[in-house]
Design a protein around this motif. Structure first.
Motif, PDB file in Angstrom:
ATOM      1  N   TYR A   1       0.830  -1.204   0.000  1.00 31.19           N
ATOM      2  CA  TYR A   1       0.000   0.000   0.000  1.00 31.19           C
ATOM      3  C   TYR A   1       0.868   1.261   0.000  1.00 31.19           C
ATOM      4  O   TYR A   1       0.583   2.222  -0.713  1.00 31.19           O
ATOM      5  CB  TYR A   1      -0.946   0.008   1.206  1.00 31.19           C
ATOM      6  N   GLU A   2       1.941   1.250   0.795  1.00 33.55           N
ATOM      7  CA  GLU A   2       2.847   2.408   0.834  1.00 33.55           C
ATOM      8  C   GLU A   2       3.512   2.614  -0.526  1.00 33.55           C
ATOM      9  O   GLU A   2       3.682   3.749  -0.972  1.00 33.55           O
ATOM     10  CB  GLU A   2       3.903   2.212   1.920  1.00 33.55           C
ATOM     11  N   TRP A   3       3.877   1.513  -1.201  1.00 34.25           N
ATOM     12  CA  TRP A   3       4.503   1.627  -2.524  1.00 34.25           C
ATOM     13  C   TRP A   3       3.524   2.250  -3.517  1.00 34.25           C
ATOM     14  O   TRP A   3       3.893   3.116  -4.312  1.00 34.25           O
ATOM     15  CB  TRP A   3       4.976   0.260  -3.007  1.00 34.25           C
ATOM     16  N   MET A   4       2.256   1.823  -3.460  1.00 34.54           N
ATOM     17  CA  MET A   4       1.236   2.413  -4.321  1.00 34.54           C
ATOM     18  C   MET A   4       1.095   3.906  -4.020  1.00 34.54           C
ATOM     19  O   MET A   4       0.991   4.730  -4.927  1.00 34.54           O
ATOM     20  CB  MET A   4      -0.099   1.684  -4.111  1.00 34.54           C
ATOM     21  N   LEU A   5       1.149   4.248  -2.746  1.00 31.43           N
ATOM     22  CA  LEU A   5       1.035   5.647  -2.356  1.00 31.43           C
ATOM     23  C   LEU A   5       2.211   6.466  -2.885  1.00 31.43           C
ATOM     24  O   LEU A   5       2.024   7.596  -3.337  1.00 31.43           O
ATOM     25  CB  LEU A   5       0.936   5.765  -0.827  1.00 31.43           C
ATOM     26  N   THR A   6       3.411   5.900  -2.888  1.00 32.39           N
ATOM     27  CA  THR A   6       4.563   6.631  -3.450  1.00 32.39           C
ATOM     28  C   THR A   6       4.329   6.927  -4.930  1.00 32.39           C
ATOM     29  O   THR A   6       4.676   8.006  -5.404  1.00 32.39           O
ATOM     30  CB  THR A   6       5.896   5.870  -3.290  1.00 32.39           C
ATOM     31  N   GLN A   7       3.736   5.970  -5.642  1.00 32.18           N
ATOM     32  CA  GLN A   7       3.472   6.178  -7.066  1.00 32.18           C
ATOM     33  C   GLN A   7       2.461   7.305  -7.277  1.00 32.18           C
ATOM     34  O   GLN A   7       2.587   8.118  -8.192  1.00 32.18           O
ATOM     35  CB  GLN A   7       2.982   4.884  -7.717  1.00 32.18           C
ATOM     36  N   LYS A   8       1.465   7.363  -6.418  1.00 30.53           N
ATOM     37  CA  LYS A   8       0.477   8.451  -6.506  1.00 30.53           C
ATOM     38  C   LYS A   8       1.118   9.798  -6.199  1.00 30.53           C
ATOM     39  O   LYS A   8       0.822  10.798  -6.852  1.00 30.53           O
ATOM     40  CB  LYS A   8      -0.689   8.180  -5.554  1.00 30.53           C
ATOM     41  N   ILE A   9       1.982   9.826  -5.208  1.00 29.88           N
ATOM     42  CA  ILE A   9       2.686  11.074  -4.872  1.00 29.88           C
ATOM     43  C   ILE A   9       3.533  11.521  -6.061  1.00 29.88           C
ATOM     44  O   ILE A   9       3.534  12.702  -6.426  1.00 29.88           O
ATOM     45  CB  ILE A   9       3.578  10.891  -3.608  1.00 29.88           C
ATOM     46  N   LEU A  10       4.242  10.591  -6.674  1.00 26.91           N
ATOM     47  CA  LEU A  10       5.074  10.938  -7.835  1.00 26.91           C
ATOM     48  C   LEU A  10       4.231  11.486  -8.974  1.00 26.91           C
ATOM     49  O   LEU A  10       4.606  12.458  -9.630  1.00 26.91           O
ATOM     50  CB  LEU A  10       5.883   9.728  -8.296  1.00 26.91           C
ATOM     51  N   ARG A  11       3.087  10.872  -9.214  1.00 23.18           N
ATOM     52  CA  ARG A  11       2.187  11.373 -10.267  1.00 23.18           C
ATOM     53  C   ARG A  11       1.723  12.791  -9.951  1.00 23.18           C
ATOM     54  O   ARG A  11       1.662  13.649 -10.827  1.00 23.18           O
ATOM     55  CB  ARG A  11       1.002  10.433 -10.446  1.00 23.18           C
ATOM     56  N   GLN A  12       1.418  13.043  -8.680  1.00 25.39           N
ATOM     57  CA  GLN A  12       0.987  14.387  -8.283  1.00 25.39           C
ATOM     58  C   GLN A  12       2.089  15.425  -8.510  1.00 25.39           C
ATOM     59  O   GLN A  12       1.805  16.557  -8.863  1.00 25.39           O
ATOM     60  CB  GLN A  12       0.555  14.395  -6.811  1.00 25.39           C
ATOM     61  N   THR A  13       3.345  15.013  -8.289  1.00 25.76           N
ATOM     62  CA  THR A  13       4.443  15.975  -8.498  1.00 25.76           C
ATOM     63  C   THR A  13       4.645  16.288  -9.978  1.00 25.76           C
ATOM     64  O   THR A  13       5.190  17.329 -10.315  1.00 25.76           O
ATOM     65  CB  THR A  13       5.772  15.478  -7.891  1.00 25.76           C
ATOM     66  N   ILE A  14       4.196  15.384 -10.846  1.00 25.46           N
ATOM     67  CA  ILE A  14       4.254  15.660 -12.281  1.00 25.46           C
ATOM     68  C   ILE A  14       3.131  16.627 -12.655  1.00 25.46           C
ATOM     69  O   ILE A  14       3.345  17.603 -13.377  1.00 25.46           O
ATOM     70  CB  ILE A  14       4.150  14.360 -13.101  1.00 25.46           C
ATOM     71  N   LEU A  15       1.935  16.370 -12.128  1.00 27.73           N
ATOM     72  CA  LEU A  15       0.785  17.227 -12.430  1.00 27.73           C
ATOM     73  C   LEU A  15       0.866  18.583 -11.748  1.00 27.73           C
ATOM     74  O   LEU A  15       0.409  19.586 -12.295  1.00 27.73           O
ATOM     75  CB  LEU A  15      -0.514  16.524 -12.004  1.00 27.73           C
ATOM     76  N   PHE A  16       1.437  18.603 -10.554  1.00 30.48           N
ATOM     77  CA  PHE A  16       1.530  19.827  -9.764  1.00 30.48           C
ATOM     78  C   PHE A  16       2.987  20.029  -9.330  1.00 30.48           C
ATOM     79  O   PHE A  16       3.372  19.613  -8.237  1.00 30.48           O
ATOM     80  CB  PHE A  16       0.627  19.760  -8.525  1.00 30.48           C
ATOM     81  N   PRO A  17       3.801  20.662 -10.181  1.00 28.67           N
ATOM     82  CA  PRO A  17       5.228  20.818  -9.875  1.00 28.67           C
ATOM     83  C   PRO A  17       5.510  21.498  -8.531  1.00 28.67           C
ATOM     84  O   PRO A  17       6.551  21.255  -7.921  1.00 28.67           O
ATOM     85  CB  PRO A  17       5.745  21.676 -11.036  1.00 28.67           C
ATOM     86  N   GLU A  18       4.578  22.296  -8.050  1.00 27.59           N
ATOM     87  CA  GLU A  18       4.795  22.966  -6.757  1.00 27.59           C
ATOM     88  C   GLU A  18       4.850  21.979  -5.597  1.00 27.59           C
ATOM     89  O   GLU A  18       5.334  22.310  -4.516  1.00 27.59           O
ATOM     90  CB  GLU A  18       3.726  24.030  -6.502  1.00 27.59           C
ATOM     91  N   LYS A  19       4.387  20.754  -5.812  1.00 30.50           N
ATOM     92  CA  LYS A  19       4.422  19.729  -4.760  1.00 30.50           C
ATOM     93  C   LYS A  19       5.766  19.003  -4.690  1.00 30.50           C
ATOM     94  O   LYS A  19       5.996  18.214  -3.782  1.00 30.50           O
ATOM     95  CB  LYS A  19       3.304  18.707  -4.961  1.00 30.50           C
TER      96      LYS A  19
END
Length: 171
Positions: A60-78
């Motif tokens: 679950y944590e690994w899946m969450l890291t992937q979601k965080i990475l995707r968010q940093t692509i969509l929202f560079p300020e993150k």
């Protein structure tokens, strides 16, 4: 390779192994040069070495890291807050699981009782009744909290609801 990905991995390494050197030299059995080359994207690690890195996280944590990475692509300020956002979201998820009655919180027993531990491990599990499909998030917390966390499940749930965010994330 995204720097945020490396940052999240390094944070997990420090949390579990205390130093990067201990992780790459003892656990991965890599040289410093190969470790640094991998972090900078100059070389790839073997499948076995990458699996060892992935094992720093629950599924679950690994899946969450992937979601965080995707968010940093969509929202560079993150990008500058990827690690703290990952830790914050783990606590939000754990609290939600516990508040809705889906989750179970438990302290993970020490592996080596002869050595004085400086940390304790807390695990929150969302169980679905199917073997191998439980979702788990884990937290490494200072051992000084052990007295506050031992006792009834209600005390543990109360502590998680009131203190996990500030203790784990530092907010």
């Amino acid at each position: 390779m995204h720097q945020m990905y490396i940052d999240i991995i390094i944070d997990a390494i420090i949390e579990q192994f205390e130093t990067e050197e201990r992780f790459y030299s003892e656990y991965l059995q890599l040289t410093k040069e190969n470790w640094e080359n991998w972090k900078s994207g100059r070389i790839n690690l073997t499948g076995e070495e990458m699996q060892k890195i992935k094992n720093l996280f629950t599924d679950y944590e690994w899946m969450l890291t992937q979601k965080i990475l995707r968010q940093t692509i969509l929202f560079p300020e993150k990008r500058n807050i990827a690690v703290s956002e990952y830790k914050r979201l783990k606590t939000v998820i754990a609290k939600k699981w516990l508040q809705t009655g889906v989750g179970i919180a438990e302290l993970i027993p020490e592996k080596n009782k002869e050595v004085k531990q400086t940390f304790i491990d807390l695990k929150v599990t969302a169980a679905y009744g199917e073997w191998g499909f439980d979702d788990i998030v884990t937290f490494r917390l200072p051992a000084t909290l052990q007295g506050q966390l031992e006792g009834s499940k209600v005390e543990l749930l109360d502590w998680v609801n009131e203190n996990l965010m500030g203790t784990y994330v530092g907010e």
